[in-house]
Enzyme design. Structure first.
Site, PDB file in Angstrom:
ATOM      1  N   ILE A  65      -8.157  14.734  15.727  1.00  6.66           N
ATOM      2  CA  ILE A  65      -8.789  13.281  16.251  1.00  6.66           C
ATOM      3  C   ILE A  65      -7.648  12.451  16.635  1.00  6.66           C
ATOM      4  CG2 ILE A  65      -9.961  11.250  15.589  1.00  6.66           C
ATOM      5  CD1 ILE A  65     -11.072  12.836  13.165  1.00  6.66           C
ATOM      6  N   LYS A  66      -7.809  11.936  17.955  1.00  8.77           N
ATOM      7  CA  LYS A  66      -6.935  11.241  18.606  1.00  8.77           C
ATOM      8  C   LYS A  66      -7.338   9.669  18.769  1.00  8.77           C
ATOM      9  CE  LYS A  66      -4.308  10.205  22.666  1.00  8.77           C
ATOM     10  NZ  LYS A  66      -4.491  10.075  24.144  1.00  8.77           N
ATOM     11  N   VAL A  67      -6.713   8.599  18.100  1.00  7.11           N
ATOM     12  CA  VAL A  67      -7.301   7.255  18.117  1.00  7.11           C
ATOM     13  C   VAL A  67      -6.045   6.361  18.805  1.00  7.11           C
ATOM     14  CG1 VAL A  67      -9.151   7.291  16.545  1.00  7.11           C
ATOM     15  CG2 VAL A  67      -6.742   6.916  15.711  1.00  7.11           C
TER      16      VAL A  67
END
Lengths: 307, 307, 307, 307, 307
Positions: free
Chosen positions: B203-205
């Site tokens: 996951i990239k935030v």
């Protein structure tokens, strides 16, 4: 298999042996095995309300493994969650509790008066994860209801072909319904009927109030003097509206409330002929030992051990 | 395979050996191989912002081969780009660095408040180009979010069946969110949870601020006194919101800023238990030698070699 | 195969032998065979503008066979047209010139500010008609751009699997662009980049002006002093924006103009490193002998025979 | 097969033997067999206008068998109708007359300025019913035109693969066209061109008036002095606009009018090089004997037997 | 098989033996077997109006088994219901009465002026449940009519390929029709024609009034002096509008009314050449013995036993 379970399976005579086996698997698992009653642990609030609102009060709940453990220790009949939560534990707990993959979800970063949840899983994923059933939410009353019914139709047909059971969350909501109308007895009974007509094996609705929402329906309730004063009478009417009791109907716990109220509701569900409860926030938002005791009290009410 | 990588792979127990191998491939490649940390080079700005805005400051970047070289020389764990950029070099650099095909993109010749990127690649193309993973952007908060979730569901299911890993860029954005809200801690944590529930492996935030956007969430953050004052505390909360740290979460670098700030952020990510960074403009918009040194300093911070 | 063609094919290393053969077929056909330059005859104006506006000035053009003959006699590298025009002659002229089936079209009986052409052909039809490539138009800047990109994605993937080449007409247009902006250098360069990122083998754009449309881009053009004063500088910038010259970029002739202007433009394209022209109305709207001479002069400019 | 039919088939060189055989089947059937001319009986008015408006004046027409008989007795080249009408007689009259299944239809219980007919049949149904061709209506100028072109594309491709012929009704209509513009010569010629470019074998248009609708087209008609004063000149221009006469173009009869007018129109079609007529209401809304005589007079005009 | 049934089957000559067998199965079942007349029991009101409005007056009707029993005891030709109701009893009553699976449904928790029912079943489900036919509702006049026609086209094609019969409920409704217009004779006759053209084997319409809704139609009814004064004349006109009586047309009973009226209507249907009735609320909303007697009286009228 005992007589009651056999009787229940008999209502689903058009289903395959595979689907019957999965319904039986849920009915014969846990503390309520063989009673024909069900208590299911559902945990989709991380998606539906956000992680902190769901898990901050009992931070162990951030961990997907926790909910498997809770459901198993409490002796629930099944555990229901979205794809990610099940993927994270299905391998570890394989064979320890029947699983229900919730196939559609909605979040509140973008909300609408007429909701249309996104389909976030599939029957193939449910099979991959070893589930006994798929779960699907419909919102009768939403302007998108037709689209949801059509999604459910396709999913239910595919699930039945794969030998899975179909659990439908039927929650009236939408711009033409008043807030009070969402739990009105005529509306909840109608929502149960719609789920049954769409081919659900297990139907989940909210506990209804005595409010009557639709003018055309009110006329009939008044004329026929349908008893809806007590909660147990209303449960009975919802059960009747679900093919005269020939479909399994369970009731949701709703937002966190005091234990006494929940126990009272469970008694009303039991006395009205309801098949059990699906309890999320009231169980996983407290310490595990406490939650296990709480869930087992409810199960005791259904089993007849607790008055 | 060392114990930490084995531990991480264990979180993805429901996945196939093929997918686990591809996650391992990224974790075991480059300068950070075996540390459980990741630094990924993403270059989609040519599509998202236009060529001159992306590459004029370092014109070597117009050439798609340049970015393969940069990622390889710097020792990144993986290189992520849209179809055209990968097609232009995948053959030359086959086997030299794990690739992530970004499957949806958006350009600013036509922009909207509620964005819906176009799907510009496919799982089959990712396989053809020898990729280890597919990348997909969702915009929670957009009025099109349901459509994006459904696209991701189908792509993730197909990718997993093909033994690929799934990387999700989860960027809150849309007409109901304030500009500040896009990086609010409650919103970023929620975006990470949604990506995890949708089945993302990585996951990239964006790095979150201490702002709280949603009233219902703010009440809980205040009541439970969730620590969100320092960046490292906020990273920790995002990691917790990603299945209690059982999903790989990395953070984006954002627009070009001074090196010291980027290093500080990397330290906060490391101290908060984050898994690394995905750094585009800050790396490819400067001379290569400089960029390699810059990226290796960041990797040093994650590896513990650089304080 | 000569070194230049080999070099060009090398840019497309991820493509199959079938696609490379079809790119080579076009590069090695006609007057410009082996030079790495291309002049293509496109005739879709019957559909796009109507028959009389397209063919009345030279009525032989009503006949679909005429354009095959013109392209063959003039020694063009390829002939591009919609389904009906190709179907009407593909059998007669089989093997005499590479064909490009234009897969989407738009007419002006119903026009919109944000156009979405109809898909009027398919990869299967291109194969049936013996084509070397499919052509597809995108309108970056249109509110329908995402839909067009997704159509192109599917078509390009299918075409590549079938060993065909993909030619993309990338024409910025839409309600957020000014009329002047449609040919602004920043916009045309961006349109070329988008086509390249979407996987085009050959990109067709309009000749750009020195206008800068987007504020965020203008800032960069000014700061980096990108040379865009002369047409040849602008062609060079577009070529650079197409993967630093590693994608074939050709330029359209536009409405009928005087020959001297067209020759000047061809020289600028040649000097800026462009790969050639695609010239419709300027060639088929005049007598054939005249058109052949005109096209061969342009080819001479590209080949270096004509100053 | 005579020379004229062979010549016509030669225009469709890219088509399969199956499709050529079906075109030949229509050209070689009935009173006009071998002349290269066609008179087709179409009966879709029951769907398009309602039963009483269509059949009350000659109630035998309520019976679907009647129209088969009329077309056979009059010696028409083919009979065209929607699914229900063909299903009701195809078995009885198998092999007695070529059939055209009309694949889309529209009714006036719900009407719009920009019509989009429903697709009410399929290529598979046409094959099941033993048809020689499928028919499809497009409305160039409708805001839904792109959707209709895409439906036609798919249907035509499938029909050709199945060896059927494709007949296109091309009727300009929509909110941007004036009522007069629907039959303007520039618009009708454009509509014929669009049908031809979309791959139609046989094109059906309305008889054009001398009105010019589009400003950009008017300029060309004036400048090039295209002759459009007489009906026969206009027919010639429409034929020219259909690939210079290399596609079969027939003209519709329209609402009921006096016989003399219809005969005059047939002469103009013949003299302008048109390929025939498609005549519905003028034939089936009168007694059968009378209708047969009427249709045979028109065929005589085309055959050259009647002056 | 008697001559009348043979004659009726002969109208469906284009259908497969499988479909003919299923039509025959319905015509040869129950009290009216062999007469060419039909009385069908439809129970979809639980979905369409809600459970209490449908079943409270005779609570046995909540139970899906009840309706199978009623239809069997009364000697109906067939029983029609949505998925859930059929699933609940198909296994128990297999082979005892022909079943019709209603494939689309609509509820009143969300209602619209231009309705579009949801597709809630499939041909595959109908086969699984042992049905003889599928049922589908269209609303000519709705702005969604084209979508419904296309759904029906696909379903009917699939049903015929599977050897099932197709029953179409054709109910004019929508924003352009007046309330009175929904049962106007011109509109009902048109609705029957549309269903027939779409390929229905059995058509169900409402009993028409003498009102004329459409101006263009009224002109023709007046000019041709079509007799529509008595109900029996209007039934005759609807039968004529259904391919001159070559399609089975039955009429719906509508809301509960007194028995005498229903019997009068049955006589008018019989005298006008109608094929029977489909009677829901008037039969299942009274005690079973009473309902059986009531239905048998109607059947007697059709059979000629009751005057």
């Amino acid at each position: 298999m005992n007589a009651r379970i056999r009787e229940i399976l008999n209502w689903y005579g058009s289903d395959s042996a595979g689907t019957l086996a999965n319904i039986a698997r849920m009915l014969n698992h846990g503390r309520l095995a063989g009673t024909g009653k069900l208590v299911i642990l559902p945990v989709d609030q991380g998606f539906e309300h956000g992680p902190a609102r769901s898990f901050a009060s009992n931070p162990l709940g951030y961990n997907p493994l926790y909910h498997f453990e809770l459901a198993i220790e409490a002796g629930c009949n099944a555990y229901a969650a979205p794809l990610g939560f099940l993927e994270a534990g299905a391998h570890h707990f394989a064979g320890q509790i029947p699983l229900i993959l919730k196939l559609n979800n909605h979040d509140v970063l973008h909300d609408e008066k007429d909701p249309l949840p996104a389909v976030t899983g599939s029957v193939e994923e449910a099979l991959r994860l070893g589930c006994s059933a798929v779960g699907f939410t419909i919102y009768p009353g939403s302007s998108h209801c037709g689209h949801m019914y059509e999604q459910l139709r396709a999913i239910a047909e595919e699930a039945k072909q794969a030998g899975l059971a179909v659990v439908v969350w039927s929650y009236p909501r939408g711009s033409e319904l008043s807030k009070e109308g969402e739990t009105a007895i005529d509306v909840v009974a109608y929502a149960a009927q719609i789920a049954a007509q769409l081919g659900a094996h297990i139907i989940k609705v909210k506990l209804p109030t005595a409010h009557l929402e639709q003018a055309a329906a009110k006329k009939v309730y008044d004329a026929e003097q349908i008893p809806i004063k007590t909660l147990s009478e209303r449960v009975k009417h919802v059960v009747q509206s679900s093919f005269d009791g020939r479909r399994i109907v369970i009731f949701s716990g709703g937002a966190k409330s005091d234990d006494k109220t929940v126990y009272e509701e469970a008694r009303a569900i039991r006395d009205g002929g309801g098949f059990g409860s699906i309890i999320g926030r009231n169980s996983f938002q407290r310490p595990k030992a406490d939650a296990v005791k709480f869930l087992q009290t409810i199960m005791g009410i259904y089993a007849g051990d607790v008055p």
